[in-house]
Motif scaffolding. Sequence first.
Motif, PDB file in Angstrom:
ATOM      1  N   LEU A  13       0.656  -1.167  -0.138  1.00  0.00           N
ATOM      2  CA  LEU A  13       0.017  -0.004   0.152  1.00  0.00           C
ATOM      3  C   LEU A  13       0.804   1.389   0.070  1.00  0.00           C
ATOM      4  O   LEU A  13       0.691   2.093  -0.814  1.00  0.00           O
ATOM      5  CB  LEU A  13      -1.001   0.021   1.201  1.00  0.00           C
ATOM      6  N   ARG A  14       1.889   1.038   0.889  1.00  0.00           N
ATOM      7  CA  ARG A  14       2.754   2.587   0.840  1.00  0.00           C
ATOM      8  C   ARG A  14       3.606   2.571  -0.480  1.00  0.00           C
ATOM      9  O   ARG A  14       3.699   3.883  -0.844  1.00  0.00           O
ATOM     10  CB  ARG A  14       3.917   2.266   1.818  1.00  0.00           C
ATOM     11  N   VAL A  15       3.756   1.717  -1.304  1.00  0.00           N
ATOM     12  CA  VAL A  15       4.492   2.072  -2.405  1.00  0.00           C
ATOM     13  C   VAL A  15       3.436   2.268  -3.713  1.00  0.00           C
ATOM     14  O   VAL A  15       3.753   2.972  -4.558  1.00  0.00           O
ATOM     15  CB  VAL A  15       5.205   0.535  -2.796  1.00  0.00           C
ATOM     16  N   LEU A  16       2.006   1.841  -3.344  1.00  0.00           N
ATOM     17  CA  LEU A  16       1.089   1.926  -4.313  1.00  0.00           C
ATOM     18  C   LEU A  16       0.602   3.315  -4.337  1.00  0.00           C
ATOM     19  O   LEU A  16      -0.069   3.807  -5.237  1.00  0.00           O
ATOM     20  CB  LEU A  16       0.149   0.832  -4.195  1.00  0.00           C
ATOM     21  N   ARG A  17       0.705   3.985  -3.136  1.00  0.00           N
ATOM     22  CA  ARG A  17      -0.027   5.175  -3.007  1.00  0.00           C
ATOM     23  C   ARG A  17       0.115   6.060  -3.945  1.00  0.00           C
ATOM     24  O   ARG A  17      -0.962   6.880  -4.431  1.00  0.00           O
ATOM     25  CB  ARG A  17      -0.016   5.588  -1.518  1.00  0.00           C
ATOM     26  N   PRO A  18       1.378   6.708  -4.177  1.00  0.00           N
ATOM     27  CA  PRO A  18       1.554   7.493  -5.347  1.00  0.00           C
ATOM     28  C   PRO A  18       1.210   7.162  -6.369  1.00  0.00           C
ATOM     29  O   PRO A  18       0.661   7.936  -7.691  1.00  0.00           O
ATOM     30  CB  PRO A  18       3.226   7.895  -5.122  1.00  0.00           C
ATOM     31  N   VAL A  70      -5.642  -5.438  -8.231  1.00  0.00           N
ATOM     32  CA  VAL A  70      -4.831  -4.331  -8.094  1.00  0.00           C
ATOM     33  C   VAL A  70      -3.857  -4.389  -9.282  1.00  0.00           C
ATOM     34  O   VAL A  70      -3.417  -3.783 -10.075  1.00  0.00           O
ATOM     35  CB  VAL A  70      -3.792  -4.488  -6.871  1.00  0.00           C
ATOM     36  N   ARG A  71      -3.344  -5.843  -9.590  1.00  0.00           N
ATOM     37  CA  ARG A  71      -2.194  -6.120 -10.396  1.00  0.00           C
ATOM     38  C   ARG A  71      -2.783  -5.635 -11.866  1.00  0.00           C
ATOM     39  O   ARG A  71      -2.222  -5.215 -12.556  1.00  0.00           O
ATOM     40  CB  ARG A  71      -1.903  -7.368 -10.437  1.00  0.00           C
ATOM     41  N   ALA A  72      -4.222  -5.990 -11.974  1.00  0.00           N
ATOM     42  CA  ALA A  72      -5.059  -5.855 -13.255  1.00  0.00           C
ATOM     43  C   ALA A  72      -5.031  -4.344 -13.466  1.00  0.00           C
ATOM     44  O   ALA A  72      -4.932  -3.737 -14.728  1.00  0.00           O
ATOM     45  CB  ALA A  72      -6.320  -6.472 -13.407  1.00  0.00           C
ATOM     46  N   VAL A  86       5.427   0.632 -14.519  1.00  0.00           N
ATOM     47  CA  VAL A  86       5.082   0.093 -13.071  1.00  0.00           C
ATOM     48  C   VAL A  86       6.451  -0.386 -12.321  1.00  0.00           C
ATOM     49  O   VAL A  86       6.953  -1.200 -12.987  1.00  0.00           O
ATOM     50  CB  VAL A  86       3.829  -0.778 -12.910  1.00  0.00           C
ATOM     51  N   ASP A  87       6.672   0.086 -11.359  1.00  0.00           N
ATOM     52  CA  ASP A  87       7.723  -0.145 -10.531  1.00  0.00           C
ATOM     53  C   ASP A  87       7.878  -1.991 -10.264  1.00  0.00           C
ATOM     54  O   ASP A  87       6.882  -2.335 -10.131  1.00  0.00           O
ATOM     55  CB  ASP A  87       7.712   0.496  -9.080  1.00  0.00           C
ATOM     56  N   GLU A  88       8.838  -2.419 -10.645  1.00  0.00           N
ATOM     57  CA  GLU A  88       8.914  -3.695 -10.665  1.00  0.00           C
ATOM     58  C   GLU A  88       8.938  -4.441  -9.052  1.00  0.00           C
ATOM     59  O   GLU A  88       8.387  -5.536  -8.957  1.00  0.00           O
ATOM     60  CB  GLU A  88      10.318  -4.244 -11.133  1.00  0.00           C
ATOM     61  N   GLU A  89       9.423  -3.561  -8.243  1.00  0.00           N
ATOM     62  CA  GLU A  89       9.327  -3.860  -6.779  1.00  0.00           C
ATOM     63  C   GLU A  89       7.926  -4.183  -6.312  1.00  0.00           C
ATOM     64  O   GLU A  89       7.468  -5.201  -5.595  1.00  0.00           O
ATOM     65  CB  GLU A  89       9.991  -2.977  -5.864  1.00  0.00           C
ATOM     66  N   LEU A  94       3.234  -7.710  -5.186  1.00  0.00           N
ATOM     67  CA  LEU A  94       1.878  -8.319  -5.452  1.00  0.00           C
ATOM     68  C   LEU A  94       1.848  -9.677  -5.953  1.00  0.00           C
ATOM     69  O   LEU A  94       1.014 -10.507  -5.457  1.00  0.00           O
ATOM     70  CB  LEU A  94       0.971  -7.600  -6.540  1.00  0.00           C
ATOM     71  N   ASP A  95       2.872 -10.213  -6.613  1.00  0.00           N
ATOM     72  CA  ASP A  95       2.945 -11.782  -6.883  1.00  0.00           C
ATOM     73  C   ASP A  95       3.424 -12.323  -5.593  1.00  0.00           C
ATOM     74  O   ASP A  95       2.585 -13.480  -5.603  1.00  0.00           O
ATOM     75  CB  ASP A  95       4.195 -11.722  -7.810  1.00  0.00           C
ATOM     76  N   HIS A  96       4.114 -11.927  -4.914  1.00  0.00           N
ATOM     77  CA  HIS A  96       4.319 -12.682  -3.438  1.00  0.00           C
ATOM     78  C   HIS A  96       3.085 -12.911  -2.637  1.00  0.00           C
ATOM     79  O   HIS A  96       2.910 -13.838  -2.029  1.00  0.00           O
ATOM     80  CB  HIS A  96       5.408 -11.660  -2.804  1.00  0.00           C
ATOM     81  N   ILE A  97       2.348 -11.765  -2.493  1.00  0.00           N
ATOM     82  CA  ILE A  97       1.016 -11.989  -1.737  1.00  0.00           C
ATOM     83  C   ILE A  97       0.047 -12.854  -2.352  1.00  0.00           C
ATOM     84  O   ILE A  97      -0.261 -13.731  -1.797  1.00  0.00           O
ATOM     85  CB  ILE A  97       0.401 -10.343  -2.013  1.00  0.00           C
TER      86      ILE A  97
END
Length: 107
Positions: A13-18, A70-72, A86-89, A94-97
């Motif tokens: 969520l922190r990385v996704l916010r911006p 989210v990934r979609a 989109v940032d690979e991290e 998302l893949d890890h989750i």
Amino acid sequence: MVLRIYGVAIEMLRVLRPVMERIATKDPNLGDQMRRAATSVPLNLSEGAYSQGRNERARWHTAMGSAAEVRACLDVAEALGYVDNVDEELRLKLDHIIGTLHKLTRR
């Protein structure tokens, strides 16, 4: 039971916010859908961690589906030019989750 993947979801969520904020300026509906899906992940993880039986699995399935959504949303935003690469991290988180939840729902 507190799941370690919960911390990964909060960091996602922190990385996704911006990125969500940028997308929402271009497409408010997509931004809102992404925000709802993204917040659903840790909320359902937490609820599932304190549930039992079918309810536990149902919450984890919901969290997994929301993470995939989210990934979609990111794919759609990238395809429409709302964001550049989109940032690979973020994609890896998302893949890890999704992978972790897939394993949890199969045990």
